[in-house]
Design a protein around this motif. Structure first.
Motif, PDB file in Angstrom:
ATOM      1  N   PHE A   5       0.984  -1.329  -0.027  1.00  0.00           N
ATOM      2  CA  PHE A   5       0.023   0.014  -0.131  1.00  0.00           C
ATOM      3  C   PHE A   5       0.972   1.297  -0.068  1.00  0.00           C
ATOM      4  CE2 PHE A   5      -2.379  -3.307   2.406  1.00  0.00           C
ATOM      5  CZ  PHE A   5      -3.575  -3.354   1.490  1.00  0.00           C
ATOM      6  N   ASP A   6       0.591   2.105  -0.688  1.00  0.00           N
ATOM      7  CA  ASP A   6       1.331   3.318  -1.021  1.00  0.00           C
ATOM      8  C   ASP A   6       0.751   4.386   0.068  1.00  0.00           C
ATOM      9  OD1 ASP A   6       2.540   5.757  -1.475  1.00  0.00           O
ATOM     10  OD2 ASP A   6       1.605   5.953  -3.646  1.00  0.00           O
ATOM     11  N   LYS A   7       1.243   4.645   1.202  1.00  0.00           N
ATOM     12  CA  LYS A   7       0.500   5.223   2.414  1.00  0.00           C
ATOM     13  C   LYS A   7       0.722   6.692   1.884  1.00  0.00           C
ATOM     14  CE  LYS A   7      -0.090   5.433   7.104  1.00  0.00           C
ATOM     15  NZ  LYS A   7      -0.096   4.542   8.343  1.00  0.00           N
ATOM     16  N   SER A   8       1.539   7.253   0.875  1.00  0.00           N
ATOM     17  CA  SER A   8       1.587   8.793   0.712  1.00  0.00           C
ATOM     18  C   SER A   8       0.300   9.094   0.005  1.00  0.00           C
ATOM     19  CB  SER A   8       2.743   9.173   0.067  1.00  0.00           C
ATOM     20  OG  SER A   8       2.495   8.288  -1.259  1.00  0.00           O
ATOM     21  N   ARG A   9      -0.517   8.277  -0.391  1.00  0.00           N
ATOM     22  CA  ARG A   9      -1.846   8.850  -0.991  1.00  0.00           C
ATOM     23  C   ARG A   9      -2.846   8.311   0.046  1.00  0.00           C
ATOM     24  NH1 ARG A   9      -4.937   4.837  -2.930  1.00  0.00           N
ATOM     25  NH2 ARG A   9      -4.185   2.796  -3.149  1.00  0.00           N
ATOM     26  N   LEU A  10      -2.564   7.878   1.254  1.00  0.00           N
ATOM     27  CA  LEU A  10      -3.757   7.688   2.163  1.00  0.00           C
ATOM     28  C   LEU A  10      -4.085   8.678   3.154  1.00  0.00           C
ATOM     29  CD1 LEU A  10      -3.254   3.485   2.589  1.00  0.00           C
ATOM     30  CD2 LEU A  10      -4.903   4.840   1.235  1.00  0.00           C
ATOM     31  N   PRO A  11      -5.299   8.745   3.757  1.00  0.00           N
ATOM     32  CA  PRO A  11      -5.322   9.910   4.741  1.00  0.00           C
ATOM     33  C   PRO A  11      -4.454   9.615   5.943  1.00  0.00           C
ATOM     34  CG  PRO A  11      -7.579   9.027   3.829  1.00  0.00           C
ATOM     35  CD  PRO A  11      -6.561   8.336   3.248  1.00  0.00           C
ATOM     36  N   GLU A  63       6.573  -0.918  12.054  1.00  0.00           N
ATOM     37  CA  GLU A  63       6.184  -1.564  10.614  1.00  0.00           C
ATOM     38  C   GLU A  63       4.586  -1.459  10.534  1.00  0.00           C
ATOM     39  OE1 GLU A  63       7.686  -3.235  12.772  1.00  0.00           O
ATOM     40  OE2 GLU A  63       7.305  -5.283  12.981  1.00  0.00           O
ATOM     41  N   ASP A  64       3.991  -1.637  11.689  1.00  0.00           N
ATOM     42  CA  ASP A  64       2.192  -1.467  11.581  1.00  0.00           C
ATOM     43  C   ASP A  64       2.001  -0.087  11.639  1.00  0.00           C
ATOM     44  OD1 ASP A  64       2.482  -4.254  11.715  1.00  0.00           O
ATOM     45  OD2 ASP A  64       1.735  -4.412  13.803  1.00  0.00           O
ATOM     46  N   ILE A  65       2.623   0.779  12.109  1.00  0.00           N
ATOM     47  CA  ILE A  65       2.289   2.436  12.153  1.00  0.00           C
ATOM     48  C   ILE A  65       2.345   2.670  10.475  1.00  0.00           C
ATOM     49  CG2 ILE A  65       2.746   4.465  12.479  1.00  0.00           C
ATOM     50  CD1 ILE A  65       3.754   3.669  15.188  1.00  0.00           C
ATOM     51  N   ALA A  66       3.112   1.887   9.723  1.00  0.00           N
ATOM     52  CA  ALA A  66       3.291   2.336   8.286  1.00  0.00           C
ATOM     53  C   ALA A  66       2.272   1.680   7.632  1.00  0.00           C
ATOM     54  CB  ALA A  66       4.681   1.802   7.793  1.00  0.00           C
ATOM     55  N   LYS A  67       1.473   0.746   8.163  1.00  0.00           N
ATOM     56  CA  LYS A  67       0.137   0.217   7.391  1.00  0.00           C
ATOM     57  C   LYS A  67      -1.134   1.084   7.259  1.00  0.00           C
ATOM     58  CE  LYS A  67       1.645  -4.333   8.461  1.00  0.00           C
ATOM     59  NZ  LYS A  67       1.485  -5.567   9.547  1.00  0.00           N
ATOM     60  N   PRO A  68      -1.920   0.850   6.326  1.00  0.00           N
ATOM     61  CA  PRO A  68      -3.100   1.554   6.336  1.00  0.00           C
ATOM     62  C   PRO A  68      -3.927   1.553   7.545  1.00  0.00           C
ATOM     63  CG  PRO A  68      -3.082   0.368   4.242  1.00  0.00           C
ATOM     64  CD  PRO A  68      -1.694   0.083   5.231  1.00  0.00           C
ATOM     65  N   PHE A  69      -4.591   2.602   8.024  1.00  0.00           N
ATOM     66  CA  PHE A  69      -5.455   2.295   9.328  1.00  0.00           C
ATOM     67  C   PHE A  69      -6.932   2.113   8.963  1.00  0.00           C
ATOM     68  CE2 PHE A  69      -2.477   5.772  11.933  1.00  0.00           C
ATOM     69  CZ  PHE A  69      -1.363   4.685  11.682  1.00  0.00           C
ATOM     70  N   VAL A  70      -7.148   1.182   9.610  1.00  0.00           N
ATOM     71  CA  VAL A  70      -8.475   0.781   9.109  1.00  0.00           C
ATOM     72  C   VAL A  70      -9.573   0.959  10.644  1.00  0.00           C
ATOM     73  CG1 VAL A  70     -10.476  -1.005   8.532  1.00  0.00           C
ATOM     74  CG2 VAL A  70      -7.850  -0.966   7.544  1.00  0.00           C
ATOM     75  N   GLY A  71     -10.474   1.905  10.511  1.00  0.00           N
ATOM     76  CA  GLY A  71     -11.423   2.060  11.516  1.00  0.00           C
ATOM     77  C   GLY A  71     -12.492   0.673  11.700  1.00  0.00           C
ATOM     78  N   CYS A 128      -7.914  10.087  10.794  1.00  0.00           N
ATOM     79  CA  CYS A 128      -7.082   9.998   9.517  1.00  0.00           C
ATOM     80  C   CYS A 128      -7.484   8.635   9.151  1.00  0.00           C
ATOM     81  CB  CYS A 128      -5.867  10.544   9.318  1.00  0.00           C
ATOM     82  SG  CYS A 128      -6.089  12.090   9.428  1.00  0.00           S
ATOM     83  N   TYR A 129      -8.246   7.587   9.405  1.00  0.00           N
ATOM     84  CA  TYR A 129      -8.558   6.377   8.978  1.00  0.00           C
ATOM     85  C   TYR A 129      -8.501   6.096   7.670  1.00  0.00           C
ATOM     86  CZ  TYR A 129      -8.674   5.438  14.057  1.00  0.00           C
ATOM     87  OH  TYR A 129      -8.550   5.436  15.289  1.00  0.00           O
ATOM     88  N   ASP A 130      -7.774   5.221   6.973  1.00  0.00           N
ATOM     89  CA  ASP A 130      -7.740   5.007   5.394  1.00  0.00           C
ATOM     90  C   ASP A 130      -9.101   4.327   4.931  1.00  0.00           C
ATOM     91  OD1 ASP A 130      -5.403   6.336   5.298  1.00  0.00           O
ATOM     92  OD2 ASP A 130      -4.665   4.468   6.200  1.00  0.00           O
ATOM     93  N   ALA A 131      -9.550   3.437   5.792  1.00  0.00           N
ATOM     94  CA  ALA A 131     -10.726   2.618   5.493  1.00  0.00           C
ATOM     95  C   ALA A 131     -11.706   2.360   6.660  1.00  0.00           C
ATOM     96  CB  ALA A 131     -10.204   1.176   4.799  1.00  0.00           C
ATOM     97  N   HIS A 188     -14.916  18.502  -0.171  1.00  0.00           N
ATOM     98  CA  HIS A 188     -14.975  18.481   1.209  1.00  0.00           C
ATOM     99  C   HIS A 188     -14.983  16.814   1.569  1.00  0.00           C
ATOM    100  CE1 HIS A 188     -14.862  22.409   2.326  1.00  0.00           C
ATOM    101  NE2 HIS A 188     -16.067  22.461   1.972  1.00  0.00           N
ATOM    102  N   VAL A 189     -14.720  16.010   0.444  1.00  0.00           N
ATOM    103  CA  VAL A 189     -15.126  14.539   0.770  1.00  0.00           C
ATOM    104  C   VAL A 189     -13.456  14.141   1.284  1.00  0.00           C
ATOM    105  CG1 VAL A 189     -14.896  12.169  -0.298  1.00  0.00           C
ATOM    106  CG2 VAL A 189     -16.333  14.322  -1.326  1.00  0.00           C
ATOM    107  N   TYR A 190     -13.707  13.546   2.268  1.00  0.00           N
ATOM    108  CA  TYR A 190     -12.644  13.187   3.475  1.00  0.00           C
ATOM    109  C   TYR A 190     -11.489  12.540   2.901  1.00  0.00           C
ATOM    110  CZ  TYR A 190      -9.995  10.458   6.746  1.00  0.00           C
ATOM    111  OH  TYR A 190      -9.002   9.741   7.321  1.00  0.00           O
ATOM    112  N   ALA A 191     -11.950  11.459   1.955  1.00  0.00           N
ATOM    113  CA  ALA A 191     -10.792  10.721   1.437  1.00  0.00           C
ATOM    114  C   ALA A 191      -9.994  11.177   0.163  1.00  0.00           C
ATOM    115  CB  ALA A 191     -11.508   9.378   0.911  1.00  0.00           C
ATOM    116  N   ASP A 192     -10.473  12.562  -0.017  1.00  0.00           N
ATOM    117  CA  ASP A 192      -9.756  13.271  -1.051  1.00  0.00           C
ATOM    118  C   ASP A 192      -9.000  14.301  -0.853  1.00  0.00           C
ATOM    119  OD1 ASP A 192     -10.931  11.495  -3.260  1.00  0.00           O
ATOM    120  OD2 ASP A 192     -12.853  13.072  -3.541  1.00  0.00           O
ATOM    121  N   ILE A 193      -8.839  14.461   0.606  1.00  0.00           N
ATOM    122  CA  ILE A 193      -8.004  15.657   1.151  1.00  0.00           C
ATOM    123  C   ILE A 193      -6.689  15.381   0.863  1.00  0.00           C
ATOM    124  CG2 ILE A 193      -9.591  16.119   3.279  1.00  0.00           C
ATOM    125  CD1 ILE A 193      -7.541  14.266   4.909  1.00  0.00           C
TER     126      ILE A 193
END
Ligand SMILES: CC(C)(O)[C@@H](O)C(=O)O
Ligand SMILES: [Mg+2]
Length: 573
Positions: free
Chosen positions: A5-11, A36-44, A118-121, A568-573
């Motif tokens: 996962f490219d974290k640079s494009r995730l919230p 290494e887990d902080i580097a992963k996408p965060f899922v709420g 700033c969860y990603d999913a 204002h869509v969150y995922a597009d910030i």
């Protein structure tokens, strides 16, 4: 499974990447999360779990089970909780005014938690009437890759050889008041009607919205009808956690899934199952989160051409567990798609289309719950939209299982539910009357109360088909009888319902879809000059705030303009 996962494009980059985020990372280290887990996408993992009712008590367990799936899919799970208001407990008193308001609070609270951290999913877990649409509204609002999980229905209780649900208890209250059910029998019933965890068992509001979750494509196929106490729910939760990571990888989001055609699919499934009238409120509310105009009239238009297929309570015989054993929502959708009643091209959270998901299901001819769509219970009419001089902004009625579809009678007017309930309990309502309960709308109540206590009391007295009831409030998914809700404009806004007087003739035609007040224009104009807006008792707090902001019922009784400002869509910030 290894995914990159490219974290640079995730919230989540806003809280976990770069030297300036060292303080934020300190919090994650404090919780034992390695680098290494902080580097992963965060899922709420948003859970509506709590101790308030059986619908919610398994949700935390299911959300926790989903952690394993998220981890297996390459993400970092972050559970959080939101509130609920349980209709069955809030019913029949002022507490019900908090119910619909809670839908907005649930959506808002999930929104704020996801935005703030700033969860990603998102995987959401809900079990009761308002938490289902509330969670789905949040998913659509935030538009991060998301999956909706329903906590599952309760199993039926057993009483005197019959399967029973909580609705039987509500109706027994009416029977008892009318002398038809001794107190010891009512007490025996209340003790067995709800045998454990899960949401109310018929095709009431929670199960209706659970069907919506699958039909609209936000839930995994045939996940929602599995009853709450079944241990396999844990593996469904794991699967949802894992699949949401596939959605992150593919960047497939709720607004890609919930198109207008998907909303139409959902509305069809509601009508085909004789579902809750509340869906006519929740679907417009969800659509507004996507910027799609799909109001009560659009829902009603879909209802008009939808056969009533699934034989479910309250209009029919079976409960959600039976529906699950018969093959679930996908079995129903199999026959609906075959008859051209669904759009199979809509994409779903499986990453495949609804049609492709349905292809994986084999039709089961040996079950009795879901009819073949070619031989439905009735060719149309699980739920019907109405419009006319009494309701220029529309109204809704569930006719599934009803013999009588037309009603004309003199009005008996009440300005709140308590007054109507008292008159029903005292058997002061004459056969043939049209009971009017007003100032119970979204703004007027405030909170658009659901009136199962009154409608079930009528039904329990054997008056269910002998009177009609109209209100600017709402009904339970378990309400039976000629009960018309969502009448708009509501009385607090000076709608025609505010001008009705005792004895006025009201005409309702659920075949033609009309509801009219038989009073001349000049008389109504004169009454309007005397009409004074009424205030409710809530001068502060959440109910006051809701009353200030809420829009009309036909647009879903929501409190914000919906998805218009795309930036204002969150995922597009
Ligand atoms: C208590 C019920 C049956 O859950 C009701 O709230 C509904 O809307 O279905
Ligand atoms: Mg309800």
């Amino acid at each position: 499974m290894t995914r990159h996962f490219d974290k640079s494009r995730l919230p989540s980059r806003y809280v976990s990447v770069g030297p300036e985020r060292a303080p934020q990372r300190s919090y994650y280290y404090a919780m034992g999360i390695p680098e290494e887990d902080i580097a992963k996408p965060f899922v709420g993992l948003a859970s509506a779990g709590n101790d308030s009712a059986p619908c919610n008590i398994t949700l935390d367990m299911q959300a926790d089970a989903a952690r394993a799936g998220v981890i297996a899919g390459g993400g970092m799970p972050r559970r959080f909780n939101t509130i609920t208001v349980t209709d069955g407990i809030a019913m029949g008193h002022q507490g019900m005014k908090s119910s619909l308001v809670s839908r907005e609070v649930i959506a808002d609270s999930v929104e704020l938690s996801v935005r703030g951290h700033c969860y990603d999913a998102l995987v959401t877990f809900a079990g009761c009437d308002k938490s289902l649409p509330g969670m789905m509204m949040a998913m659509l609002r935030l538009n991060v890759p998301s999956i909706f999980v329903y906590g599952g229905s309760i199993l039926p209780g057993h009483f005197k050889g019959d399967d029973v649900t909580v609705i039987d208890v509500f109706e027994a209250v009416g029977k008892h008041a009318a002398g038809g059910c001794p107190l010891h029998e009512l007490i025996a019933l209340e003790k067995v009607a709800c045998p454990g965890a899960g949401a109310c068992g018929g095709q009431y509001t929670a199960n209706t919205m659970a069907c919506v979750g699958e039909a609209i494509g936000l839930s995994l196929p045939n996940s929602n009808m599995m009853p709450a106490p079944y241990p396999d729910r844990a593996s469904l939760a794991v699967a949802a956690g894992e699949q949401v990571m596939a959605l992150v990888e593919r960047n497939l989001r709720p607004r890609d899934i919930c198109t207008r055609a998907a909303f139409e699919n959902a509305a069809r499934v509601v009508a085909a199952t004789g579902g809750s009238t509340n869906a006519a409120l929740h679907l417009p509310a969800m659509a507004s989160e996507v910027g799609i105009d799909f109001d009560l009239f659009d829902v009603a238009e879909v209802f008009k051409s939808t056969p009533y297929i699934a034989d479910l309570k309250p209009g029919g015989r079976y409960v959600a567990k039976d529906m699950y054993e018969a093959g679930g929502v996908y079995m129903l959708m199999k026959t609906m798609l075959a008859e051209g009643l669904l759009d199979g091209n809509c994409i779903t959270v499986t990453g495949k289309t609804l049609g492709e998901n349905i292809d994986e299901v084999t039709w089961n001819p040996d079950q009795k719950v879901i009819r073949d769509a070619r031989t439905p219970i009735t060719p149309t009419g699980g739920v019907v939209g109405l419009r006319g001089t009494l309701a220029p902004d529309g109204a809704i009625v569930k006719v599934a299982g009803m013999k009588r579809l037309r009603f004309e009678g003199p009005a008996r007017v009440f300005d709140c539910e308590e007054a109507a309930f008292e008159a029903v309990e005292n058997r002061e309502i004459a056969e043939g009357s049209v009971i009017v309960i007003r100032y119970e709308g979204p703004k007027g109540g405030p909170g658009m109360r659901e009136m199962l206590a009154t409608t079930a009391a009528l039904y329990g007295q054997g008056m269910g088909e002998k009177v009609a009831l109209i209100t600017d409030g709402r009904f339970s998914g378990g309400t039976r009888g000629f009960c018309i809700g969502h009448v708009g404009p509501e009385a607090a806004d000076g709608g025609p319902i505010a001008l009705i007087e005792d004895g006025d003739t009201i005409r309702i035609d659920a075949v033609e879809g009309t509801i009219d007040l038989d009073v001349g224009e000049d008389i109504l104009a004169e009454r309007r000059t005397r009409w004074q807006a009424r205030t409710n008792d809530y001068g502060s707090g959440a109910l006051w705030r809701y009353a200030q902001n809420v829009g009309p019922a036909y647009k879903g009784a929501v409190t914000h303009p919906g998805a218009r400002a795309e930036r204002h869509v969150y995922a597009d910030i």
